[in-house]
Design a protein around this motif. Sequence first.
Motif: not given
Lengths: 112, 115
Positions: B35, B37, B39, B45, B91, B105-107
Amino acid sequence: SQTIHQWPATLVQPVGSPLSLECTVEGTSNPNLYWYRQAAGRGLQLLFYSVGIGQISSEVPQNLSASRPQDRQFILSSKKLLLSDSGFYLCARGKDGANVLTFGAGSRLTVL
Amino acid sequence: AQTVTQSQPEMSVQEAETVTLSCTYDTSENNYYLFWYKQPPSRQMILVIRQEAYKQQNATENRFSVNFQKAAKSFSLKISDSQLGDTAMYFCAFTWGGSNYKLTFGKGTLLTVNP
């Protein structure tokens, strides 16, 4: 509707005080529910998830706990807050029949 | 353990231009989902796009598309005709069927669209 309600939106608490963040969701029954924390400048960290009433799985050992007293209610708590508990807390639900998470608007916690 | 890596902490693009955000992941699972996302400053989100690993065709959603390279474990997001409203943290996230759909999640990559 997949609406997720989180409150309070903003909270400033002293170190050592208790915490209760509440999340309620709309939509079909028995959703998977999740608590994530987003610290400043970092990604989202999964704290707890729940697949049903009274069923809580903890992902990270910490000062926090979660409860699910009702099907559509998910509560994040602490008995004594630490400075490191500061962050942005997001509640999410699994979308019915799909592997997609829908997020609430979040609760910003500052511990002083 | 599953990991998601976003190697670009910040990017910028001019309005109407195209930008690509990178993401790599590591997993031994076969049945998984990826995915992106978004923000925005509101911190809500928002799901941008989803890709099922078993599908070879890259997912597209209007101006957003992905380049899914399964063998390389790469999942980049392309934003075409960038708009000011695309300014946000993006993200990359991963989940798999046996995980109760917990997202990793990645950072994140902070994208700024300049006028």
